[in-house]
Design a protein around this motif. Structure first.
Motif, PDB file in Angstrom:
ATOM      1  N   GLY A 137       0.830  -1.207   0.000  1.00 64.71           N
ATOM      2  CA  GLY A 137       0.000   0.000   0.000  1.00 64.71           C
ATOM      3  C   GLY A 137       0.863   1.255   0.000  1.00 64.71           C
ATOM      4  O   GLY A 137       0.605   2.197  -0.750  1.00 64.71           O
ATOM      5  N   ARG A 138       1.922   1.233   0.824  1.00 61.21           N
ATOM      6  CA  ARG A 138       2.823   2.400   0.861  1.00 61.21           C
ATOM      7  C   ARG A 138       3.527   2.573  -0.485  1.00 61.21           C
ATOM      8  O   ARG A 138       3.674   3.690  -0.970  1.00 61.21           O
ATOM      9  CB  ARG A 138       3.829   2.255   2.008  1.00 61.21           C
ATOM     10  N   GLU A 139       3.917   1.431  -1.097  1.00 59.95           N
ATOM     11  CA  GLU A 139       4.529   1.494  -2.441  1.00 59.95           C
ATOM     12  C   GLU A 139       3.595   2.147  -3.452  1.00 59.95           C
ATOM     13  O   GLU A 139       4.043   2.806  -4.381  1.00 59.95           O
ATOM     14  CB  GLU A 139       4.798   0.074  -2.949  1.00 59.95           C
ATOM     15  N   MET A 140       2.301   1.937  -3.263  1.00 62.10           N
ATOM     16  CA  MET A 140       1.307   2.510  -4.183  1.00 62.10           C
ATOM     17  C   MET A 140       1.004   3.968  -3.863  1.00 62.10           C
ATOM     18  O   MET A 140       0.134   4.578  -4.488  1.00 62.10           O
ATOM     19  CB  MET A 140      -0.006   1.700  -4.114  1.00 62.10           C
ATOM     20  N   GLY A 141       1.657   4.500  -2.845  1.00 63.16           N
ATOM     21  CA  GLY A 141       1.450   5.901  -2.480  1.00 63.16           C
ATOM     22  C   GLY A 141       0.245   6.117  -1.576  1.00 63.16           C
ATOM     23  O   GLY A 141      -0.197   7.248  -1.400  1.00 63.16           O
ATOM     24  N   LEU A 142      -0.279   5.045  -1.027  1.00 63.83           N
ATOM     25  CA  LEU A 142      -1.419   5.199  -0.114  1.00 63.83           C
ATOM     26  C   LEU A 142      -0.909   5.568   1.268  1.00 63.83           C
ATOM     27  O   LEU A 142       0.181   5.147   1.666  1.00 63.83           O
ATOM     28  CB  LEU A 142      -2.194   3.884  -0.010  1.00 63.83           C
ATOM     29  N   GLU A 143      -1.719   6.311   1.977  1.00 63.19           N
ATOM     30  CA  GLU A 143      -1.429   6.537   3.391  1.00 63.19           C
ATOM     31  C   GLU A 143      -1.869   5.288   4.132  1.00 63.19           C
ATOM     32  O   GLU A 143      -2.929   4.731   3.817  1.00 63.19           O
ATOM     33  CB  GLU A 143      -2.284   7.704   3.875  1.00 63.19           C
ATOM     34  N   THR A 144      -1.086   4.847   5.103  1.00 66.79           N
ATOM     35  CA  THR A 144      -1.520   3.675   5.870  1.00 66.79           C
ATOM     36  C   THR A 144      -1.599   4.055   7.341  1.00 66.79           C
ATOM     37  O   THR A 144      -0.825   4.900   7.807  1.00 66.79           O
ATOM     38  CB  THR A 144      -0.545   2.489   5.708  1.00 66.79           C
ATOM     39  N   ALA A 145      -2.541   3.470   8.051  1.00 69.26           N
ATOM     40  CA  ALA A 145      -2.658   3.723   9.488  1.00 69.26           C
ATOM     41  C   ALA A 145      -3.324   2.525  10.147  1.00 69.26           C
ATOM     42  O   ALA A 145      -3.940   1.693   9.462  1.00 69.26           O
ATOM     43  CB  ALA A 145      -3.456   5.001   9.728  1.00 69.26           C
ATOM     44  N   GLU A 146      -3.147   2.437  11.459  1.00 70.25           N
ATOM     45  CA  GLU A 146      -3.706   1.316  12.213  1.00 70.25           C
ATOM     46  C   GLU A 146      -4.532   1.844  13.386  1.00 70.25           C
ATOM     47  O   GLU A 146      -4.151   1.708  14.537  1.00 70.25           O
ATOM     48  CB  GLU A 146      -2.553   0.408  12.688  1.00 70.25           C
ATOM     49  N   PRO A 147      -5.675   2.453  13.058  1.00 69.12           N
ATOM     50  CA  PRO A 147      -6.522   3.007  14.127  1.00 69.12           C
ATOM     51  C   PRO A 147      -7.508   1.953  14.642  1.00 69.12           C
ATOM     52  O   PRO A 147      -7.760   0.952  13.967  1.00 69.12           O
ATOM     53  CB  PRO A 147      -7.302   4.102  13.385  1.00 69.12           C
ATOM     54  N   ASN A 148      -8.060   2.192  15.803  1.00 71.44           N
ATOM     55  CA  ASN A 148      -9.169   1.347  16.231  1.00 71.44           C
ATOM     56  C   ASN A 148     -10.320   1.564  15.256  1.00 71.44           C
ATOM     57  O   ASN A 148     -10.620   2.703  14.875  1.00 71.44           O
ATOM     58  CB  ASN A 148      -9.615   1.724  17.647  1.00 71.44           C
ATOM     59  N   LEU A 149     -10.951   0.489  14.848  1.00 75.23           N
ATOM     60  CA  LEU A 149     -12.067   0.585  13.898  1.00 75.23           C
ATOM     61  C   LEU A 149     -13.311  -0.016  14.539  1.00 75.23           C
ATOM     62  O   LEU A 149     -13.225  -1.015  15.271  1.00 75.23           O
ATOM     63  CB  LEU A 149     -11.742  -0.194  12.613  1.00 75.23           C
ATOM     64  N   THR A 150     -14.458   0.591  14.229  1.00 70.51           N
ATOM     65  CA  THR A 150     -15.736   0.029  14.683  1.00 70.51           C
ATOM     66  C   THR A 150     -16.483  -0.523  13.471  1.00 70.51           C
ATOM     67  O   THR A 150     -16.080  -0.282  12.322  1.00 70.51           O
ATOM     68  CB  THR A 150     -16.601   1.106  15.357  1.00 70.51           C
ATOM     69  N   ARG A 151     -17.590  -1.195  13.716  1.00 72.12           N
ATOM     70  CA  ARG A 151     -18.384  -1.717  12.599  1.00 72.12           C
ATOM     71  C   ARG A 151     -18.847  -0.579  11.692  1.00 72.12           C
ATOM     72  O   ARG A 151     -18.903  -0.733  10.491  1.00 72.12           O
ATOM     73  CB  ARG A 151     -19.597  -2.499  13.130  1.00 72.12           C
ATOM     74  N   TYR A 152     -19.140   0.583  12.295  1.00 73.54           N
ATOM     75  CA  TYR A 152     -19.555   1.767  11.521  1.00 73.54           C
ATOM     76  C   TYR A 152     -18.502   2.111  10.466  1.00 73.54           C
ATOM     77  O   TYR A 152     -18.833   2.414   9.318  1.00 73.54           O
ATOM     78  CB  TYR A 152     -19.759   2.916  12.512  1.00 73.54           C
ATOM     79  N   ASP A 153     -17.220   2.058  10.866  1.00 73.69           N
ATOM     80  CA  ASP A 153     -16.140   2.362   9.911  1.00 73.69           C
ATOM     81  C   ASP A 153     -16.126   1.355   8.763  1.00 73.69           C
ATOM     82  O   ASP A 153     -15.861   1.718   7.618  1.00 73.69           O
ATOM     83  CB  ASP A 153     -14.777   2.339  10.618  1.00 73.69           C
ATOM     84  N   LEU A 154     -16.399   0.102   9.092  1.00 76.59           N
ATOM     85  CA  LEU A 154     -16.413  -0.923   8.037  1.00 76.59           C
ATOM     86  C   LEU A 154     -17.569  -0.667   7.068  1.00 76.59           C
ATOM     87  O   LEU A 154     -17.398  -0.707   5.853  1.00 76.59           O
ATOM     88  CB  LEU A 154     -16.555  -2.333   8.619  1.00 76.59           C
ATOM     89  N   PHE A 155     -18.746  -0.403   7.630  1.00 80.04           N
ATOM     90  CA  PHE A 155     -19.936  -0.221   6.779  1.00 80.04           C
ATOM     91  C   PHE A 155     -19.734   0.932   5.796  1.00 80.04           C
ATOM     92  O   PHE A 155     -20.229   0.902   4.680  1.00 80.04           O
ATOM     93  CB  PHE A 155     -21.189   0.080   7.621  1.00 80.04           C
ATOM     94  N   ASN A 156     -19.003   1.957   6.227  1.00 79.80           N
ATOM     95  CA  ASN A 156     -18.847   3.158   5.402  1.00 79.80           C
ATOM     96  C   ASN A 156     -17.514   3.225   4.662  1.00 79.80           C
ATOM     97  O   ASN A 156     -17.131   4.281   4.158  1.00 79.80           O
ATOM     98  CB  ASN A 156     -19.070   4.400   6.267  1.00 79.80           C
ATOM     99  N   ALA A 157     -16.847   2.089   4.585  1.00 75.71           N
ATOM    100  CA  ALA A 157     -15.570   2.041   3.862  1.00 75.71           C
ATOM    101  C   ALA A 157     -15.815   2.086   2.357  1.00 75.71           C
ATOM    102  O   ALA A 157     -16.888   1.730   1.883  1.00 75.71           O
ATOM    103  CB  ALA A 157     -14.829   0.755   4.223  1.00 75.71           C
TER     104      ALA A 157
END
Ligand code: PXG
Length: 288
Positions: free
Chosen positions: A218-238
């Protein structure tokens, strides 16, 4: 098939462990699942590192060095003429007595199986998975730490059964605080506004080797990467969602708990990551 057990290769029909092995009696041991592609063992060093970390966490002293296990793994592939497939490395506490005290187990057993891999059906990679969250939560850090790849996978098996009962292939497990942890045998990622996000290891995810590869691709592709706590809401709206694991590789997810994710089709970033992953497996890995 020739199976490696404690320094010897034996035929499949003679590849047996004692009923007094604490791996069987108590799930007392650790394991790794490794892939071979195109005559190379992918990320072998990383898998053996994790095997030693798991063993250390359960105070199991592996009677072989890191280098010896790497050599034995490659040799098991060679003997079985395996160029593409799945390698299961198991270290059990060894033969003891009835009674859970491991001090009676004098010799840990090392088993290496090199076999074909059973993949998810091809159409799931093309169409994407429909998955659900399940009631069984991820193990607590202060119980059997979920970072340990132990032989006791009952928690994950329960979650898998709950997924099967819901008519889907994989289950999302939350931790005791309700944050997304991972699936039963895969880590979970989402893409949101060109950010590649996955739960932190502190949320109870396994230190996944495919997870690390996906983050660096992902970083090679120029994407920002992060490891935040995620809730189901975050998944639904991905915008996109996918799973990573040695067995599953990278597999798109298009529906979670009845909510369509993004366009409902595998996303463009997911598809590019899959391509890059396959390209990497062709050129890297310990030669068999
Ligand atoms: N979470 C869990 C709980 C796992 O067991 C992963 C994530 C993915 O980690 P890696 O390092 O593989 O990217 C795993 C790995 C099987 C099988 O037999 C399971 C795994 C790997 C290979 C085969 O179902 N789990």
């Amino acid at each position: 098939m020739k199976i490696y057990i404690d320094g010897k290769f034996c035929d499949e029909k003679n590849a047996k462990v004692s009923v007094f092995d604490h791996g069987l009696l108590y799930g007392d041991g650790v394991f790794e699942g490794i892939r071979a592609y195109h005559g190379r063992v992918f990320k072998l060093k990383e898998h053996i590192d994790r095997l030693f970390y798991s063993a250390k966490a359960i105070l199991l002293s592996i009677p072989m060095s890191h280098a010896e296990i790497m050599k034995a793994t490659v040799e098991t592939c060679r003997r079985n003429k395996l160029r593409d497939g799945y390698i299961r490395l198991v270290v059990t506490r060894g033969v003891g007595t009835l009674g859970l005290n491991p001090n009676r187990c004098k010799n840990p057993s090392i088993i290496i199986i090199a076999d074909k891999i059973q993949l998810y059906p091809k159409e799931y990679y093309e169409r994407g998975l429909d998955i659900v969250t399940v009631p069984t939560t991820r193990n607590l850090h202060n119980a059997v730490n979920p970072a340990i790849k132990s032989l006791n996978y009952l928690n994950n098996i329960l979650a898998k059964i709950e997924a099967n009962n819901a008519g889907v292939e994989e289950a999302i497990m939350l931790n005791s605080e309700g944050y997304v942890s991972e699936c039963t045998g895969d880590n979970l990622f989402i893409v949101k506004d060109r950010q590649l996000l996955t739960p932190p290891l502190s949320a109870g995810a396994l230190y996944g080797i495919t997870r690390s590869v996906a983050l660096s691709l992902g970083r090679e592709m120029g994407l920002e990467t992060a490891e935040p706590n995620l809730t189901r809401y975050d998944l639904f709206n991905a915008d996109e969602c996918f799973l990573t694991g040695t067995g599953a590789e990278l597999i798109p997810v298009v529906k979670i708990d009845g909510r369509v994710i993004g366009s409902g089709k595998p996303g463009a970033i997911t598809r590019e990551l899959v391509e890059r992953y396959h390209a990497l497996t062709k050129v890297s890995g310990e030669l068999i």
